[in-house]
Design a protein around this motif. Structure first.
Motif, PDB file in Angstrom:
ATOM      1  N   GLY A  11       0.826  -1.209   0.000  1.00  0.00           N
ATOM      2  CA  GLY A  11       0.000   0.000   0.000  1.00  0.00           C
ATOM      3  C   GLY A  11       0.856   1.252   0.000  1.00  0.00           C
ATOM      4  N   VAL A  12       1.847   1.287   0.904  1.00  0.00           N
ATOM      5  CA  VAL A  12       2.754   2.433   0.977  1.00  0.00           C
ATOM      6  C   VAL A  12       3.458   2.629  -0.353  1.00  0.00           C
ATOM      7  CG1 VAL A  12       4.759   3.385   2.163  1.00  0.00           C
ATOM      8  CG2 VAL A  12       3.126   1.974   3.428  1.00  0.00           C
ATOM      9  N   ALA A  13       3.949   1.507  -0.891  1.00  0.00           N
ATOM     10  CA  ALA A  13       4.720   1.604  -2.135  1.00  0.00           C
ATOM     11  C   ALA A  13       3.841   2.115  -3.276  1.00  0.00           C
ATOM     12  CB  ALA A  13       5.310   0.245  -2.473  1.00  0.00           C
ATOM     13  N   PHE A  14       2.629   1.593  -3.364  1.00  0.00           N
ATOM     14  CA  PHE A  14       1.772   1.991  -4.486  1.00  0.00           C
ATOM     15  C   PHE A  14       1.318   3.442  -4.383  1.00  0.00           C
ATOM     16  CE2 PHE A  14       1.315  -2.432  -5.859  1.00  0.00           C
ATOM     17  CZ  PHE A  14       1.398  -2.221  -7.222  1.00  0.00           C
ATOM     18  N   SER A  15       1.376   4.008  -3.162  1.00  0.00           N
ATOM     19  CA  SER A  15       0.980   5.411  -3.053  1.00  0.00           C
ATOM     20  C   SER A  15       1.992   6.317  -3.755  1.00  0.00           C
ATOM     21  CB  SER A  15       0.842   5.805  -1.582  1.00  0.00           C
ATOM     22  OG  SER A  15       2.109   5.771  -0.975  1.00  0.00           O
TER      23      SER A  15
END
Lengths: 245, 224
Positions: free
Chosen positions: B8-12
């Motif tokens: 999730g963090v990465a895709f943000s």
């Protein structure tokens, strides 16, 4: 000149440094050789599986196709970082040299698999069929019928990929492997001019790559001359158009 | 495994990475097309030029095809300021890309031009073709057919090769990934997404090139 009181030439031209460069050359060459050697073995296995006609192995075949297509489309630099952080996350604290070797292997496998497949395809279908008529098993067909005819198609481009990987491993300097590029950076950092430090790196890469490229052309011309197959096209020599499979 | 994935963090950070992908695109697009134009002239010079011209062009080609583009980039990036030329990282990397692309493409094009058979040229001569007609109806169709696939492949190779711009601080796709990974420590996720974007980018490029080739030169190029 220089702040050290020593000129850059005095810093640079010592026999210890010559040994350092020699070691770096050895590391560069062994990364490329180990990676491509292992890659060649793995690629042969992958193509053997990929061309298996049984329907049971369809998922394996799809996986192999996906592997080949994906890893031919990822920059080597990104791949090195993925391998580095991936192996670290798995708790493997291997040396950076091995990280680079694994990266070369992963990428070389994908590239060489395409070459080996082209080699398989260069052998006419009737050859497979006659082998089947003679009641040869699959392994025997590949080893005794297909590969003896395909290797003249496989070797020249595979060799030119090996030469390409010698140059490609310069990116391993980014994770800190002490190969030629990193050695050039080291000398630049201790006050040797960029022309001298990177110039030496350039010269050594050239001295490795150029004779090997010439050797590759010679091998290719020899093979073409000696094993010219009827109906084979005599268009572009494959190794000249580098990287285009 | 001591690592917890946090996709999730990465895709943000996906928008930031896509902005980087745009830089990669125009870097390689400008570099490749400029290189191609130069390469056409160099190849013509190599085939029809005098001995000195031919020798200097082949020296240039042999030099750049046998040295890693990373090292020539370092040479340009650190060497030019020594003689008082200060270029931005983007320009340095672009110039390096052009120099490399032109060398590889010259080699490829020369091979293609050399592969036009003498008899075909003689046939054109017999039919009374002018030089322009020969180029238009004999050389170009032949060379395009032979060279289209290898040159499209080189384009993909140069997209992947442009990743080295990250080392010089250009914020293209890999450079952006470096920065985000350094800020967030989500290295594996960020680099995986980056690799995915490269795969998608090159597949799109291959598809477009294959379609153009089929439409313009009737080349049956493989996408995969």
């Amino acid at each position: 000149m220089g702040t050290h009181g020593l000129s850059q030439f005095e810093i640079f031209f010592t026999w210890q440094n010559a040994l350092l460069w020699l070691r770096a050359t050895g590391i560069t060459l062994s990364m490329a050789a180990l990676g491509c050697g292992l890659g060649f073995i793995l690629a042969s296995l992958l193509v053997y599986l990929r061309t298996w006609p049984s329907l049971l192995l369809l998922p394996v075949r799809l996986l192999v196709v996906a592997y080949v297509e994906i890893f031919r489309r990822i920059p080597f630099l990104v791949l090195i970082f993925l391998v580095l952080f991936g192996t670290r996350a798995m708790g493997l604290r291997m040396e950076l040299f091995w990280v680079a070797c694994i990266s070369v292997t992963v990428m070389a496998t994908a590239f060489i698999a395409e070459i080996v497949r082209a080699g398989y395809e260069s052998v006419h279908r009737t050859q497979w069929e006659s082998a089947a008529v003679m009641n040869f098993g699959r392994l025997r067909t590949v080893l005794l019928v297909v590969l003896p005819q395909a290797w003249t198609v496989i070797v020249p481009p595979a060799f030119s990929y090996f030469v390409m990987f010698i140059k490609e491993t310069s990116l391993a300097s980014q994770v800190g492997v002490y190969e030629l590029m990193q050695t050039g950076k080291y000398f630049n950092n201790i006050g040797v001019s960029p022309a001298l430090s990177f110039g030496t790196t350039l010269a050594i890469y050239f001295a490795l790559s150029y004779p090997l490229t010439r050797l590759g052309w010679r091998i290719e011309r020899r093979l073409k001359h000696r094993f010219r197959r009827p109906g084979g096209d005599d268009g572009l020599p494959t190794t000249r158009v580098l990287a285009g499979v | 495994m001591h690592y917890t994935f946090q996709w999730g963090v990465a895709f943000s950070y996906l928008p930031e990475l896509l902005a980087g992908a745009w830089v990669t695109f125009h870097l390689t697009f400008i570099g490749f097309w400029t290189g191609l134009v130069i390469a056409v002239f160099l190849a013509v010079g190599q085939v029809y030029g005098g001995p000195w011209l031919r020798r200097s062009i082949s020296t240039y080609v042999v030099f750049f095809t046998n040295t890693p583009s990373l090292v020539t980039a370092f040479f340009i990036f650190y060497g030019l300021p020594e003689v008082g030329i200060l270029w931005s990282p983007y320009v340095c990397v672009l110039v390096n890309l052009i120099l490399n692309a032109a060398a590889f493409l010259t080699d490829a094009i020369r091979g293609g031009v050399a592969s036009v058979r003498k008899t075909e040229m003689e046939a054109a001569e017999t039919l009374g073709f002018s030089m322009l007609q020969k180029i238009r109806y004999v050389i170009v169709p032949h060379v395009a057919k032979v060279l289209y696939a290898p040159i499209s492949n080189l384009y993909i190779v140069f997209i992947l090769g442009s990743a080295l711009a990250a080392i010089f601080g250009v914020e293209e796709l890999t450079g952006t990934a470096f920065n985000i990974a350094a800020r967030t420590f989500r290295s594996i996720e960020i680099y995986s997404i980056t690799a995915g974007i490269y795969v998608i980018m090159t597949v799109i490029a291959s598809t477009i090139l294959a379609l153009v080739g089929r439409w313009a030169f009737r080349v049956k190029a493989r996408i995969f």
